[in-house]
Scaffold this active site. Structure first.
Site, PDB file in Angstrom:
ATOM      1  N   GLU A   1      -6.871   4.402   7.875  1.00  0.00           N
ATOM      2  CA  GLU A   1      -6.723   5.832   7.596  1.00  0.00           C
ATOM      3  C   GLU A   1      -7.996   6.404   6.987  1.00  0.00           C
ATOM      4  OE1 GLU A   1      -2.999   5.503   5.508  1.00  0.00           O
ATOM      5  OE2 GLU A   1      -2.054   4.993   7.412  1.00  0.00           O
TER       6      GLU A   1
ATOM      7  N   GLY B   1       2.950  -1.049   4.256  1.00  0.00           N
ATOM      8  CA  GLY B   1       2.919   0.359   3.899  1.00  0.00           C
ATOM      9  C   GLY B   1       4.327   0.890   3.670  1.00  0.00           C
ATOM     10  N   GLY B   2       4.881   1.532   4.686  1.00  0.00           N
ATOM     11  CA  GLY B   2       6.184   2.203   4.577  1.00  0.00           C
ATOM     12  C   GLY B   2       7.270   1.371   3.909  1.00  0.00           C
TER      13      GLY B   2
ATOM     14  N   SER C   1       3.529  -2.015  10.326  1.00  0.00           N
ATOM     15  CA  SER C   1       4.983  -1.998  10.503  1.00  0.00           C
ATOM     16  C   SER C   1       5.662  -3.316  10.120  1.00  0.00           C
ATOM     17  CB  SER C   1       5.340  -1.585  11.934  1.00  0.00           C
ATOM     18  OG  SER C   1       4.879  -0.267  12.188  1.00  0.00           O
TER      19      SER C   1
ATOM     20  N   GLU D   1      -5.131  -5.103  10.663  1.00  0.00           N
ATOM     21  CA  GLU D   1      -4.085  -4.107  10.890  1.00  0.00           C
ATOM     22  C   GLU D   1      -4.397  -3.337  12.172  1.00  0.00           C
ATOM     23  OE1 GLU D   1      -2.108  -2.690   7.022  1.00  0.00           O
ATOM     24  OE2 GLU D   1      -4.122  -1.874   6.982  1.00  0.00           O
TER      25      GLU D   1
ATOM     26  N   HIS E   1      -9.533   0.780   4.940  1.00  0.00           N
ATOM     27  CA  HIS E   1      -8.240   0.992   5.597  1.00  0.00           C
ATOM     28  C   HIS E   1      -8.435   1.939   6.786  1.00  0.00           C
ATOM     29  CE1 HIS E   1      -4.197   2.415   6.386  1.00  0.00           C
ATOM     30  NE2 HIS E   1      -3.786   1.306   5.819  1.00  0.00           N
TER      31      HIS E   1
ATOM     32  N   ASN F   1       0.869  -1.174   0.000  1.00  0.00           N
ATOM     33  CA  ASN F   1       0.000   0.000   0.000  1.00  0.00           C
ATOM     34  C   ASN F   1       0.911   1.230   0.000  1.00  0.00           C
ATOM     35  OD1 ASN F   1      -1.809   2.033   0.515  1.00  0.00           O
ATOM     36  ND2 ASN F   1      -2.320   1.359   2.597  1.00  0.00           N
ATOM     37  N   TRP F   2       1.036   1.826  -1.177  1.00  0.00           N
ATOM     38  CA  TRP F   2       1.958   2.972  -1.295  1.00  0.00           C
ATOM     39  C   TRP F   2       1.369   4.254  -0.709  1.00  0.00           C
ATOM     40  CZ3 TRP F   2       4.095   2.428  -7.047  1.00  0.00           C
ATOM     41  CH2 TRP F   2       4.870   1.270  -7.122  1.00  0.00           C
ATOM     42  N   LYS F   3       0.088   4.217  -0.373  1.00  0.00           N
ATOM     43  CA  LYS F   3      -0.595   5.398   0.181  1.00  0.00           C
ATOM     44  C   LYS F   3      -0.405   6.604  -0.742  1.00  0.00           C
ATOM     45  CE  LYS F   3      -0.193   3.295   4.676  1.00  0.00           C
ATOM     46  NZ  LYS F   3      -0.157   3.414   6.126  1.00  0.00           N
TER      47      LYS F   3
ATOM     48  N   GLY G   1       2.379   2.399  10.670  1.00  0.00           N
ATOM     49  CA  GLY G   1       3.276   3.537  10.499  1.00  0.00           C
ATOM     50  C   GLY G   1       3.994   3.963  11.761  1.00  0.00           C
TER      51      GLY G   1
HETATM   52  P1  PGA Z   1       2.859   0.428   7.614  1.00  0.00           P
HETATM   53  O1  PGA Z   1       1.387   0.573   6.991  1.00  0.00           O
HETATM   54  O2  PGA Z   1       3.451  -0.836   7.038  1.00  0.00           O
HETATM   55  O3  PGA Z   1       3.589   1.659   7.207  1.00  0.00           O
HETATM   56  O4  PGA Z   1       2.690   0.307   9.100  1.00  0.00           O
HETATM   57  C1  PGA Z   1       0.574  -0.531   6.798  1.00  0.00           C
HETATM   58  C2  PGA Z   1      -0.745  -0.120   6.204  1.00  0.00           C
HETATM   59  O5  PGA Z   1      -1.237   0.969   6.542  1.00  0.00           O
HETATM   60  O6  PGA Z   1      -1.332  -0.842   5.384  1.00  0.00           O
END
Ligand code: PGA
Length: 236
Positions: free
Chosen positions: A90, A217-218, A196, A158, A88, A6-8, A164
């Site tokens: 967010e 994500g990151g 993470s 998650e 998600h 997930n590149w956001k 994050g």
């Molecule tokens: P993260 O994000 O790996 O940066 O913790 C995961 C996600 O939001 O899908």
């Protein structure tokens, strides 16, 4: 086994194309899923090798209409997506999406021929109060549409406090939650862990019985790091 990125809302067209071109093809039973920012979907699709699928990060629950700024699931399918993330954390927190909306989006995704990756996860206060299992079970009950069977969706657990933050849930915590989710939804559905995930912890997480992949994500913004996570999936 599904290793999802997930590149956001990160990068640029050049960054996205370069990163996509460096992702290794997994082979075997492992699938890789890349969810770039919407404007770069087509450009990223052109760079992806075998066994690497494309996904959106969100979709609207309506097929078309006056919904400025939104993307219909059918539009994602049109540009080569096979999956879409829905719910998600967010989007749940920043865009006030609730379980009912997530369920409608998942249904719209299925109707458009996509597989929704339905995301759930508890906040820190729920975990500290010992209510995490009940909170997640309730999210699943109300976010997975009635009548969905195992091939219709992927579930991603998650924990919000692990996203994050660099703070991954412990192996015991992940195991407990994934076993609980499996008991609730039954066999056949891939249950991803996210929060993470990085090359250093992916193998341990992926070795758990009821973990069917990871949502990253990151660490997915770095080709070497993400490829190492894919390799951990191949070895599992
Ligand atoms: P993260 O994000 O790996 O940066 O913790 C995961 C996600 O939001 O899908």
């Amino acid at each position: 086994m599904l290793i999802a990125a997930n590149w956001k809302m990160n990068g640029s067209a050049d960054f996205a194309k370069d990163l996509a071109s460096k992702i290794i093809s997994p082979g075997g039973d492992v699938k890789v899923l890349i969810c770039p920012p919407t404007p770069y979907l087509s450009a990223v699709k052109a760079e992806l090798g075998d066994g690497i699928y494309l996904g959106g990060q969100d979709c609207h629950d309506q097929a078309e209409g006056a919904y400025t700024g939104s993307t219909a699931a059918g539009m994602l399918e049109d540009v080569g997506c096979e999956y879409v993330l829905v719910g998600h954390s967010e989007r749940r927190s920043m865009c006030h999406e609730n379980d009912k909306m997530v369920s409608s989006k998942a249904r719209a995704a299925k109707e458009a021929g996509l597989i929704p990756v339905i995301c759930v996860g508890e906040k820190l206060e729920s975990r500290e109060a010992g209510e995490h299992l009940e909170v997640v079970k309730s999210q699943i009950k109300h976010s997975v549409p009635d009548g969905f069977v195992s091939d219709d969706y992927v579930l991603a657990y998650e924990p919000v406090w692990a996203i994050g933050t660099g703070k991954t849930a412990s192996i015991d915590d992940i195991n407990e939650m994934h076993n609980t989710i499996r008991a609730q939804i039954g066999p056949g559905v891939d249950i991803l862990y996210g929060g993470s995930v990085k090359a250093a912890n992916a193998a341990d997480i992926l070795s758990l019985n009821n973990v069917g992949g990871v949502l990253v994500g990151g660490a997915s913004l770095n080709a070497d790091e993400f490829n190492a996570i894919i390799k951990a999936g191949i070895l599992d």
